[in-house]
Design a protein around this motif. Sequence first.
Motif, PDB file in Angstrom:
ATOM      1  N   PHE A  67       0.830  -1.210   0.000  1.00 51.22           N
ATOM      2  CA  PHE A  67       0.000   0.000   0.000  1.00 51.22           C
ATOM      3  C   PHE A  67       0.864   1.259   0.000  1.00 51.22           C
ATOM      4  O   PHE A  67       0.384   2.348  -0.281  1.00 51.22           O
ATOM      5  N   PRO A  87      -0.346  -4.351  -4.622  1.00 50.90           N
ATOM      6  CA  PRO A  87      -0.744  -5.262  -3.542  1.00 50.90           C
ATOM      7  C   PRO A  87      -1.494  -6.503  -4.015  1.00 50.90           C
ATOM      8  O   PRO A  87      -1.304  -7.576  -3.449  1.00 50.90           O
ATOM      9  N   HIS A  88      -2.331  -6.359  -5.056  1.00 44.92           N
ATOM     10  CA  HIS A  88      -3.139  -7.521  -5.432  1.00 44.92           C
ATOM     11  C   HIS A  88      -2.334  -8.626  -6.074  1.00 44.92           C
ATOM     12  O   HIS A  88      -2.834  -9.723  -6.289  1.00 44.92           O
ATOM     13  N   ILE A  92      -0.297 -11.673  -0.243  1.00 46.30           N
ATOM     14  CA  ILE A  92      -0.065 -11.600   1.197  1.00 46.30           C
ATOM     15  C   ILE A  92      -1.403 -11.363   1.881  1.00 46.30           C
ATOM     16  O   ILE A  92      -2.173 -10.505   1.464  1.00 46.30           O
ATOM     17  N   VAL A  94      -3.745  -9.829   4.705  1.00 45.19           N
ATOM     18  CA  VAL A  94      -3.644  -8.685   5.619  1.00 45.19           C
ATOM     19  C   VAL A  94      -4.883  -8.633   6.513  1.00 45.19           C
ATOM     20  O   VAL A  94      -6.004  -8.767   6.034  1.00 45.19           O
ATOM     21  N   PHE A  96      -6.737  -6.085   9.185  1.00 42.91           N
ATOM     22  CA  PHE A  96      -6.682  -4.679   9.565  1.00 42.91           C
ATOM     23  C   PHE A  96      -7.256  -4.461  10.960  1.00 42.91           C
ATOM     24  O   PHE A  96      -8.021  -5.280  11.464  1.00 42.91           O
ATOM     25  N   ALA A 100     -12.339  -4.391   8.499  1.00 44.88           N
ATOM     26  CA  ALA A 100     -12.437  -4.188   7.050  1.00 44.88           C
ATOM     27  C   ALA A 100     -13.198  -5.297   6.349  1.00 44.88           C
ATOM     28  O   ALA A 100     -12.889  -5.661   5.225  1.00 44.88           O
ATOM     29  N   LEU A 101     -14.209  -5.864   7.006  1.00 43.11           N
ATOM     30  CA  LEU A 101     -15.084  -6.814   6.314  1.00 43.11           C
ATOM     31  C   LEU A 101     -15.991  -6.005   5.396  1.00 43.11           C
ATOM     32  O   LEU A 101     -16.391  -4.897   5.737  1.00 43.11           O
ATOM     33  N   TYR A 113     -14.440 -14.349  -0.856  1.00 40.52           N
ATOM     34  CA  TYR A 113     -13.994 -13.315  -1.794  1.00 40.52           C
ATOM     35  C   TYR A 113     -12.631 -13.615  -2.439  1.00 40.52           C
ATOM     36  O   TYR A 113     -12.529 -13.622  -3.665  1.00 40.52           O
ATOM     37  N   PRO A 114     -11.588 -13.876  -1.625  1.00 42.77           N
ATOM     38  CA  PRO A 114     -10.290 -14.122  -2.269  1.00 42.77           C
ATOM     39  C   PRO A 114     -10.308 -15.359  -3.166  1.00 42.77           C
ATOM     40  O   PRO A 114      -9.572 -15.412  -4.153  1.00 42.77           O
ATOM     41  N   ARG A 161     -10.676 -14.739   6.469  1.00 46.16           N
ATOM     42  CA  ARG A 161     -10.616 -14.258   5.091  1.00 46.16           C
ATOM     43  C   ARG A 161      -9.165 -14.087   4.645  1.00 46.16           C
ATOM     44  O   ARG A 161      -8.821 -14.333   3.491  1.00 46.16           O
ATOM     45  N   ALA A 162      -8.283 -13.675   5.572  1.00 46.60           N
ATOM     46  CA  ALA A 162      -6.882 -13.464   5.217  1.00 46.60           C
ATOM     47  C   ALA A 162      -6.125 -14.785   5.109  1.00 46.60           C
ATOM     48  O   ALA A 162      -5.055 -14.839   4.533  1.00 46.60           O
ATOM     49  N   PHE A 165      -7.064 -18.173   1.513  1.00 44.52           N
ATOM     50  CA  PHE A 165      -6.383 -18.439   0.238  1.00 44.52           C
ATOM     51  C   PHE A 165      -4.950 -18.932   0.459  1.00 44.52           C
ATOM     52  O   PHE A 165      -4.153 -18.967  -0.458  1.00 44.52           O
TER      53      PHE A 165
ATOM     54  N   VAL B 312      -9.989   1.503   3.828  1.00 43.13           N
ATOM     55  CA  VAL B 312      -9.464   0.206   4.266  1.00 43.13           C
ATOM     56  C   VAL B 312     -10.166  -0.933   3.521  1.00 43.13           C
ATOM     57  O   VAL B 312      -9.549  -1.955   3.221  1.00 43.13           O
ATOM     58  N   HIS B 313     -11.459  -0.746   3.203  1.00 39.46           N
ATOM     59  CA  HIS B 313     -12.174  -1.791   2.460  1.00 39.46           C
ATOM     60  C   HIS B 313     -11.528  -2.037   1.106  1.00 39.46           C
ATOM     61  O   HIS B 313     -11.420  -3.166   0.655  1.00 39.46           O
ATOM     62  N   ALA B 318      -7.818  -5.290  -2.293  1.00 43.91           N
ATOM     63  CA  ALA B 318      -6.574  -5.412  -3.051  1.00 43.91           C
ATOM     64  C   ALA B 318      -5.679  -6.484  -2.439  1.00 43.91           C
ATOM     65  O   ALA B 318      -5.093  -7.306  -3.153  1.00 43.91           O
ATOM     66  N   SER B 319      -5.594  -6.495  -1.106  1.00 43.57           N
ATOM     67  CA  SER B 319      -4.720  -7.481  -0.458  1.00 43.57           C
ATOM     68  C   SER B 319      -5.237  -8.895  -0.681  1.00 43.57           C
ATOM     69  O   SER B 319      -4.483  -9.850  -0.631  1.00 43.57           O
ATOM     70  N   LEU B 320      -6.532  -9.026  -0.943  1.00 43.43           N
ATOM     71  CA  LEU B 320      -7.099 -10.351  -1.164  1.00 43.43           C
ATOM     72  C   LEU B 320      -6.972 -10.776  -2.622  1.00 43.43           C
ATOM     73  O   LEU B 320      -7.445 -11.843  -3.004  1.00 43.43           O
ATOM     74  N   GLY B 321      -6.356  -9.908  -3.440  1.00 41.25           N
ATOM     75  CA  GLY B 321      -6.031 -10.322  -4.793  1.00 41.25           C
ATOM     76  C   GLY B 321      -6.833  -9.654  -5.890  1.00 41.25           C
ATOM     77  O   GLY B 321      -6.721 -10.040  -7.048  1.00 41.25           O
ATOM     78  N   ALA B 322      -7.659  -8.655  -5.543  1.00 43.74           N
ATOM     79  CA  ALA B 322      -8.487  -8.028  -6.565  1.00 43.74           C
ATOM     80  C   ALA B 322      -7.733  -6.878  -7.230  1.00 43.74           C
ATOM     81  O   ALA B 322      -7.183  -6.022  -6.545  1.00 43.74           O
TER      82      ALA B 322
END
Lengths: 374, 416
Positions: A67, A87-88, A92, A94, A96, A100-101, A113-114, A161-162, A165, B312-313, B318-322
């Motif tokens: 980020f 980042p995508h 990794i 993350v 928060f 951040a759901l 989602y991932p 969620r983190a 994957f 943050v959302h 992005a961190s989840l791969g999107a």
Amino acid sequence: MNAIAPLPSEAGTAWPIVRFAGVRKSYDGENLIVKDLDLDIVRGEFLTLLGPSGSGKTTTLMMLAGFEIPTEGTILLGGRNITNLPPHRRGIGVVFQNYALFPHMTIGQNIAYPLRIRGVTATETERRVEEALTMVKLGAFAERRPAQLSGGQQQRAALARALVFRPELVLLDEPLGALDKQLREQMQYELKQLHEELKVTMVYVTHDQTEALTMSDRIAVFNDGRIQQLATPADLYENPLNAFVAEFVGENNRLVGDVVDTGLSAVSIRLADGTVVRGKAVDELRKGDRAVLSLRPERVSLDPTDSFANVLSAPVEKVIYLGDATRLILRVGGSEEFSVKIPNPDDRATMMRGDAIRIGWRDTDCRAFRLANS
Amino acid sequence: MQASLEMMGETEIPKMGLRTLVRRAERRHFMTMLALMAPSVIFVALLFVIPILLFLFRSVDNAEIPTLLPKTAVALDTWRDGEIPGEPVFAALASDLHALKGSPDAALLGRRLNFAVPGYRRLITRTVTSLPGTQMASAKETLAAIDKSWLDPVYWRTLKSQSGRITDFYLLSALDLQRGAGGIEKVSGEQAIFMSLYGRTLYTAFGVTALCLLIGYPVAAVMAAARPAVANWLLSLVLIPFWTSLLVRTTAWVVLLQTEGLVNKVLLQLGVISEPLKLMFNTAGVFIAMVHVLLPYMILPVYSVMKGISPVHLRAAASLGANPATVFRTVYLPLTIPGVAAGCTLVFVLSLGFYVTPALVGGPGDQMIGYFIAYFTNSAVNWGLASALGVFLLLLIGVIYLALGKLVGFDKLKVR
């Protein structure tokens, strides 16, 4: 000053999963938030970045997550240069501070989602989401919305969620900061448990030193954009390398004075009121230097024997009942906040303000540092 | 615990129950609230709600014919459509019309009947002035002598169908329908103007809403992502049109868009076009001016929702791969839907009722419902039809609001 502690032995030969090499970060082009960071993160370890706010620990984490882009230097992930990778594409996980759901998705959809992004098949997704929910003890909550869950449950869902994957590396940015004390302690335990089961590398950011001490394999103490010390929790507590680490990690008494004598293993320091005490020199000290002594409250004895290098009499300023212990605030060597901690029950807890008591400590428990800007 | 309860039972708890006490306290609170609200409620009720209800009632109100032609209305009860009525009916009409002689009510009646059958006004006026004062042998012959039209069943049919206290005449007219010999039928081609009017009004409102969304969404997104200082500047730029009167803004567009106007001059000088574009008195002009006027109503609700979306959302996604496009599609866009729904509802409903802007920059074929309501209220003095159009405008808005509410949820339509 960037003392890098030896890596844990079993992973000592492996290539580190993350390497920061000469990383610097500035937002305004004038002040460096992170100064010359060199850091290796060992595969499978639980590493905590500990420090006060503004120390650069969160910026470091955000650069690792992608980020923030370093102003200088490189970051390697598994030997690959990821300094400028978005980042995508880092893979990794993350977690928060504020969970951040995604509020427009159910917990199940959040965790899926991932997998959805990665094109995992529907049946496989369903299986892994269920597995992840069970892992964080949220089996019955798949259909709920994030807003219907408590803070602790939301953070568990965010963790699932983190992890779902299966990233090699998971970053946690003060994930327990918004929870109350009891829940925080329970989550610390669960998080540590998960780390051991999954053998995933975790990098954890916190400003809470208790949290850092209880959870980490290694702790990197940040201050002023630099790592002040990188060590195991015990090492950090017992052998702080400088006054900042000594004061930031654990409770600490601070006594300031002038060096009057130096020996092989100990230095003698004259405090403001003329008392001379002996301590172990960590920095190189010479006669006439200003020095600061650091001493843990629980290392002060009320039954000093002759083997103690320091024995003196001090008047009691305050008696504070802590439940499991009693804290005595004494006047020692010009300091009016010299703290001694004695376990309860203890007959001496009946001491009153104004009493003079005999205290003592070993010179090896008292560490002398050169006073900054002297 | 028990002891303390007993003690309280003896000394503290009053005779009446706790429930009564709570209710009394709540009632007092409620009365205070009522007293504070009273001025605004009375103001709105007296000056807004009741007049509007009265005006809406005009769409079915039919006072003129039953009160001005009372005997005729009764006599026509037995008349069957398709034939010329008998002597008693003619006598009743002659008597009613005679009573109107010299009174302004005759003109009123004529105008009212003229809404239904063009030419009726002339017929009434001539008949009233030509009626002999004395008793006549045959009212039928006398009236037929004054005007042959009285032997045409169309005029009687109108009289009979319009003789009730309540009429569906205006509502039917507003839907391009009328009562003919065979019941309700469509009016002939050139008189049928209202269905296409609704169509045009809806089309314009949809078009303006879509354009506002297309232009406003990115602006709101930029504002929401900007630093506070920049965001405040952008916000005041968006709000400046709000502080200017609608009439002034629309007149400004007239100056800009006309054939000799600024827009055409600049485009000509830049060589983009070789002859002036026609930007006024047509649909393009209406769209340009309406989008400009309504843009803030789209930007503000969308912006306020976007501002509430935590960055943050987006980082989490992005961190989840999107990738950025996926983040937008799966996280940002769904989270902005409440703002989009609120903005679209607002702009759509406002543009349905637009009047001044299309009237000034639009051509004759671009006028919307509001223009016709104003026309029938001010120029044609056909309040019944004006009010019927108002009823359908209200219905249109209600139906669309309900449909949108069903679609995205009513709680999301609120403007925050």
